[in-house]
Design an enzyme around this catalytic site. Structure first.
Site, PDB file in Angstrom:
ATOM      1  N   LYS A  86       0.441  -1.443   0.091  1.00 61.12           N
ATOM      2  CA  LYS A  86      -0.007  -0.136   0.037  1.00 61.12           C
ATOM      3  C   LYS A  86       0.671   1.112  -0.275  1.00 61.12           C
ATOM      4  CE  LYS A  86      -1.341  -2.568   3.086  1.00 61.12           C
ATOM      5  NZ  LYS A  86      -0.825  -4.190   3.500  1.00 61.12           N
TER       6      LYS A  86
ATOM      7  N   TYR B  47       7.025  -5.565  24.949  1.00 61.58           N
ATOM      8  CA  TYR B  47       7.116  -6.791  24.207  1.00 61.58           C
ATOM      9  C   TYR B  47       8.390  -7.693  24.732  1.00 61.58           C
ATOM     10  CZ  TYR B  47       4.945  -9.106  20.165  1.00 61.58           C
ATOM     11  OH  TYR B  47       4.675 -10.379  19.906  1.00 61.58           O
TER      12      TYR B  47
ATOM     13  N   GLY C 263       6.437  -7.277  14.245  1.00 61.02           N
ATOM     14  CA  GLY C 263       5.921  -7.045  13.017  1.00 61.02           C
ATOM     15  C   GLY C 263       6.067  -5.541  12.610  1.00 61.02           C
TER      16      GLY C 263
ATOM     17  N   ASP D  44       4.841  -3.581  10.796  1.00 59.66           N
ATOM     18  CA  ASP D  44       3.319  -3.310  10.346  1.00 59.66           C
ATOM     19  C   ASP D  44       2.549  -3.179  11.639  1.00 59.66           C
ATOM     20  OD1 ASP D  44       2.867  -5.284  10.974  1.00 59.66           O
ATOM     21  OD2 ASP D  44       0.977  -6.378  10.002  1.00 59.66           O
ATOM     22  N   ARG D  45       2.668  -3.501  12.996  1.00 54.90           N
ATOM     23  CA  ARG D  45       1.892  -3.777  14.144  1.00 54.90           C
ATOM     24  C   ARG D  45       2.829  -2.683  15.007  1.00 54.90           C
ATOM     25  NH1 ARG D  45       2.776  -9.159  17.005  1.00 54.90           N
ATOM     26  NH2 ARG D  45       1.061  -8.512  18.336  1.00 54.90           N
TER      27      ARG D  45
ATOM     28  N   ASP E  47      -6.111  -4.308  13.307  1.00 55.74           N
ATOM     29  CA  ASP E  47      -5.738  -4.350  11.705  1.00 55.74           C
ATOM     30  C   ASP E  47      -6.045  -5.412  11.071  1.00 55.74           C
ATOM     31  OD1 ASP E  47      -4.858  -3.442   9.311  1.00 55.74           O
ATOM     32  OD2 ASP E  47      -2.410  -3.850   9.700  1.00 55.74           O
TER      33      ASP E  47
ATOM     34  N   THR F 135      -3.846  -9.930   5.923  1.00 58.11           N
ATOM     35  CA  THR F 135      -3.735 -11.396   5.720  1.00 58.11           C
ATOM     36  C   THR F 135      -4.061 -12.749   7.049  1.00 58.11           C
ATOM     37  OG1 THR F 135      -2.614 -10.973   4.231  1.00 58.11           O
ATOM     38  CG2 THR F 135      -2.180 -13.361   4.728  1.00 58.11           C
TER      39      THR F 135
ATOM     40  N   THR G  79     -23.735 -25.102   2.081  1.00 54.74           N
ATOM     41  CA  THR G  79     -22.275 -25.706   2.414  1.00 54.74           C
ATOM     42  C   THR G  79     -21.337 -24.074   2.261  1.00 54.74           C
ATOM     43  OG1 THR G  79     -22.037 -27.465   1.924  1.00 54.74           O
ATOM     44  CG2 THR G  79     -20.322 -26.978   2.018  1.00 54.74           C
TER      45      THR G  79
END
Length: 205
Positions: A13, A87, A94, A96-97, A117, A120, A172
């Site tokens: 992005k 942490y 990551g 992104d996190r 967020d 994936t 289904t």
């Protein structure tokens, strides 16, 4: 202008912001490299940039950005952050996190914040009012759940999301769609509810 790039597991992005912090334009690329970025430099007056990635980054791309921007930041472990990371394994957290937590804290400083967020993977990040990142969780995203049901069973088909999702499936296909999508919704609602009990003034991004 500012160039912001976020490389996820399935797509990249890209957004261009003006000096006032307003989005000028944005793009989503399935494949991303120098050839994709060059036209942006030709069309826009780009001065500053930052790149966050959860995949292995093309070194040619990093070199190009570093050479063509007045200031370029590659968001990795050594970068100084305006928040405190609590942490146990910060080297595995990551980018992104981290970016999500930093961005939320910037927009709402001094607040207790939960950032959700969905991509994936679905990630949950908790920031407290002191600017301390308390931790977070990771669960499979929607497309990942659809693919897992198809891959790890003999007869379940691979389905895709639909605009209208029933509460209860009658085929289904709709059973899978309802199970996956509603399951994600209930998961998110459950996290929000649990954290709101501890932080009644919780803001959710």
């Amino acid at each position: 202008m500012n160039l912001i790039i976020e490389q996820g597991n399935t797509s990249s992005k890209v957004a261009i912001y003006d000096e006032e912090g307003c989005v000028v334009t944005s793009f989503v690329f399935k494949e991303f490299n120098v050839c994709r970025i060059v036209p942006l430099f030709e069309e826009y007056d780009l001065n500053y940039g930052i790149l966050s990635s959860v995949i292995e980054v093309d070194q040619e791309l990093l070199s190009f950005l570093d050479e063509h921007l007045q200031k370029f930041i590659f968001l990795n472990e050594p970068v100084a952050l305006p928040i405190t990371i609590q942490y146990e394994t910060p080297e595995t957290l990551g980018q992104d996190r981290i970016a999500a937590a930093v961005g939320a804290n910037y927009l709402q400083p001094g607040k207790n914040i939960l950032v959700i967020d969905a991509g994936t993977a679905i990630t949950y990040e908790l920031m407290d009012h002191q600017g301390i990142y308390r931790g977070g969780n990771i669960s499979p995203g929607m497309s990942t759940r659809f693919k897992a049901l198809n891959h790890y069973t003999n007869k379940l088909p691979l389905v895709e999301e639909k605009e209208e999702i029933p509460l209860l499936g009658t085929t289904t296909e709709t059973a899978i769609q309802a199970g996956v999508v509603n399951g994600i919704v209930y998961e998110m609602e459950g996290y929000i509810r649990e954290f709101q009990e501890k932080y009644p003034d919780l803001l959710v991004f």
